[in-house]
Motif scaffolding. Structure first.
Motif, PDB file in Angstrom:
ATOM      1  N   GLN A   1      -0.330  -6.156  -4.801  1.00 20.52           N
ATOM      2  CA  GLN A   1       0.421  -5.421  -3.800  1.00 20.52           C
ATOM      3  C   GLN A   1       1.783  -5.094  -4.351  1.00 20.52           C
ATOM      4  N   ILE A   2       2.350  -3.986  -3.897  1.00 20.96           N
ATOM      5  CA  ILE A   2       3.708  -3.616  -4.266  1.00 20.96           C
ATOM      6  C   ILE A   2       4.467  -3.310  -2.985  1.00 20.96           C
ATOM      7  N   THR A   3       5.670  -3.844  -2.847  1.00 20.15           N
ATOM      8  CA  THR A   3       6.540  -3.548  -1.724  1.00 20.15           C
ATOM      9  C   THR A   3       7.606  -2.596  -2.237  1.00 20.15           C
ATOM     10  N   PRO A   4       7.520  -1.290  -1.906  1.00 18.94           N
ATOM     11  CA  PRO A   4       8.391  -0.341  -2.569  1.00 18.94           C
ATOM     12  C   PRO A   4       9.861  -0.370  -2.181  1.00 18.94           C
TER      13      PRO A   4
ATOM     14  N   HIS B   1       1.505  -3.497 -13.250  1.00 21.89           N
ATOM     15  CA  HIS B   1       0.540  -4.066 -12.321  1.00 21.89           C
ATOM     16  C   HIS B   1      -0.370  -5.042 -13.059  1.00 21.89           C
ATOM     17  N   ILE B   2      -1.089  -5.837 -12.281  1.00 18.48           N
ATOM     18  CA  ILE B   2      -1.920  -6.878 -12.870  1.00 18.48           C
ATOM     19  C   ILE B   2      -3.380  -6.721 -12.491  1.00 18.48           C
ATOM     20  N   LEU B   3      -3.718  -5.609 -11.883  1.00 19.54           N
ATOM     21  CA  LEU B   3      -5.076  -5.422 -11.402  1.00 19.54           C
ATOM     22  C   LEU B   3      -5.848  -4.503 -12.343  1.00 19.54           C
ATOM     23  N   LEU B   4      -6.866  -5.040 -12.942  1.00 20.55           N
ATOM     24  CA  LEU B   4      -7.748  -4.256 -13.807  1.00 20.55           C
ATOM     25  C   LEU B   4      -9.179  -4.597 -13.442  1.00 20.55           C
ATOM     26  N   PRO B   5     -10.098  -3.704 -13.520  1.00 24.81           N
ATOM     27  CA  PRO B   5      -9.946  -2.322 -13.952  1.00 24.81           C
ATOM     28  C   PRO B   5      -9.265  -1.473 -12.883  1.00 24.81           C
ATOM     29  N   LEU B   6      -8.831  -0.290 -13.296  1.00 26.79           N
ATOM     30  CA  LEU B   6      -8.065   0.572 -12.408  1.00 26.79           C
ATOM     31  C   LEU B   6      -8.825   0.993 -11.154  1.00 26.79           C
ATOM     32  N   ASP B   7     -10.147   1.013 -11.196  1.00 25.67           N
ATOM     33  CA  ASP B   7     -10.890   1.441 -10.004  1.00 25.67           C
ATOM     34  C   ASP B   7     -10.821   0.408  -8.877  1.00 25.67           C
ATOM     35  N   LYS B   8     -10.161  -0.735  -9.104  1.00 20.91           N
ATOM     36  CA  LYS B   8      -9.942  -1.697  -8.024  1.00 20.91           C
ATOM     37  C   LYS B   8      -8.837  -1.238  -7.078  1.00 20.91           C
ATOM     38  N   PHE B   9      -8.023  -0.262  -7.494  1.00 21.18           N
ATOM     39  CA  PHE B   9      -7.019   0.312  -6.597  1.00 21.18           C
ATOM     40  C   PHE B   9      -7.754   1.242  -5.641  1.00 21.18           C
ATOM     41  N   THR B  10      -7.962   0.772  -4.404  1.00 19.78           N
ATOM     42  CA  THR B  10      -8.783   1.543  -3.463  1.00 19.78           C
ATOM     43  C   THR B  10      -8.027   1.994  -2.229  1.00 19.78           C
ATOM     44  N   PHE B  11      -6.795   1.520  -2.022  1.00 23.33           N
ATOM     45  CA  PHE B  11      -6.068   1.956  -0.830  1.00 23.33           C
ATOM     46  C   PHE B  11      -4.568   1.870  -1.060  1.00 23.33           C
ATOM     47  N   LEU B  12      -3.844   2.578  -0.198  1.00 26.72           N
ATOM     48  CA  LEU B  12      -2.387   2.571  -0.179  1.00 26.72           C
ATOM     49  C   LEU B  12      -1.978   2.125   1.211  1.00 26.72           C
ATOM     50  N   ARG B  13      -1.131   1.111   1.297  1.00 23.13           N
ATOM     51  CA  ARG B  13      -0.670   0.601   2.584  1.00 23.13           C
ATOM     52  C   ARG B  13       0.821   0.851   2.702  1.00 23.13           C
ATOM     53  N   ILE B  14       1.225   1.405   3.838  1.00 20.76           N
ATOM     54  CA  ILE B  14       2.632   1.695   4.092  1.00 20.76           C
ATOM     55  C   ILE B  14       2.995   1.044   5.412  1.00 20.76           C
ATOM     56  N   ASP B  15       4.011   0.196   5.397  1.00 23.88           N
ATOM     57  CA  ASP B  15       4.471  -0.499   6.594  1.00 23.88           C
ATOM     58  C   ASP B  15       5.902  -0.095   6.896  1.00 23.88           C
ATOM     59  N   GLY B  16       6.274  -0.254   8.150  1.00 19.65           N
ATOM     60  CA  GLY B  16       7.673  -0.075   8.524  1.00 19.65           C
ATOM     61  C   GLY B  16       7.935   1.258   9.185  1.00 19.65           C
ATOM     62  N   ASP B  17       9.208   1.574   9.295  1.00 17.86           N
ATOM     63  CA  ASP B  17       9.652   2.769   9.998  1.00 17.86           C
ATOM     64  C   ASP B  17       9.739   3.954   9.053  1.00 17.86           C
ATOM     65  N   VAL B  18       8.611   4.585   8.860  1.00 16.86           N
ATOM     66  CA  VAL B  18       8.563   5.781   8.030  1.00 16.86           C
ATOM     67  C   VAL B  18       7.559   6.739   8.654  1.00 16.86           C
ATOM     68  N   ARG B  19       7.853   8.000   8.627  1.00 16.64           N
ATOM     69  CA  ARG B  19       6.925   8.999   9.144  1.00 16.64           C
ATOM     70  C   ARG B  19       6.313   9.724   7.957  1.00 16.64           C
ATOM     71  N   ILE B  20       5.005   9.566   7.815  1.00 20.98           N
ATOM     72  CA  ILE B  20       4.276  10.180   6.702  1.00 20.98           C
ATOM     73  C   ILE B  20       3.860  11.576   7.124  1.00 20.98           C
ATOM     74  N   THR B  21       4.217  12.569   6.321  1.00 16.95           N
ATOM     75  CA  THR B  21       3.813  13.935   6.632  1.00 16.95           C
ATOM     76  C   THR B  21       2.680  14.418   5.745  1.00 16.95           C
ATOM     77  N   GLN B  22       2.511  13.771   4.581  1.00 14.27           N
ATOM     78  CA  GLN B  22       1.418  14.187   3.704  1.00 14.27           C
ATOM     79  C   GLN B  22       1.132  13.094   2.681  1.00 14.27           C
ATOM     80  N   VAL B  23      -0.145  12.896   2.405  1.00 12.48           N
ATOM     81  CA  VAL B  23      -0.580  11.993   1.345  1.00 12.48           C
ATOM     82  C   VAL B  23      -1.604  12.758   0.518  1.00 12.48           C
ATOM     83  N   ARG B  24      -1.422  12.756  -0.803  1.00 10.68           N
ATOM     84  CA  ARG B  24      -2.362  13.426  -1.705  1.00 10.68           C
ATOM     85  C   ARG B  24      -2.780  12.457  -2.779  1.00 10.68           C
ATOM     86  N   PHE B  25      -4.058  12.479  -3.066  1.00 11.35           N
ATOM     87  CA  PHE B  25      -4.603  11.708  -4.190  1.00 11.35           C
ATOM     88  C   PHE B  25      -5.111  12.703  -5.204  1.00 11.35           C
ATOM     89  N   GLN B  26      -4.707  12.556  -6.451  1.00  8.18           N
ATOM     90  CA  GLN B  26      -5.135  13.484  -7.499  1.00  8.18           C
ATOM     91  C   GLN B  26      -5.741  12.712  -8.632  1.00  8.18           C
TER      92      GLN B  26
END
Length: 96
Positions: A3-6, A71-96
């Protein structure tokens, strides 16, 4: 789980810090906090890009490189989600 807390604008005694941390086997590891500037302001629009590379995340805010986080998670395909907490308004999320 890796996990990363940005960022923390105002959380307890933390003010305007960007915290990176990993959680393995339900144990948080040592935090990383060093950055050259704090790019986020309350009620202001910002764009964050997170590039997942083989051994690190590369994070840019408003098209300016901010940090790299090993990061310490391998293989890279283990990254399966993005979690955002707190007071933020998301207007767009893109995965490329």
């Amino acid at each position: 789980m890796d996990q990363i807390t940005p960022s923390r604008l105002n959380f307890g005694s933390d003010r305007n810090v960007i915290v990176r941390n990993s959680k393995q086997n339900n144990n948080w590891q040592a935090e990383e906090r060093a950055v050259s500037y704090f790019p986020v302001a309350p009620n202001a629009f910002f764009e964050m890009s997170i590039l997942v590379e083989q051994h690190c995340f590369k994070v840019a805010v408003n098209n300016n490189h901010l940090l790299e986080y090993k990061h310490i998670l391998l293989p890279l395909d283990k990254f399966t989600f993005l979690r955002i907490d707190g007071d933020v308004r998301i207007t767009q999320v893109r995965f490329q």
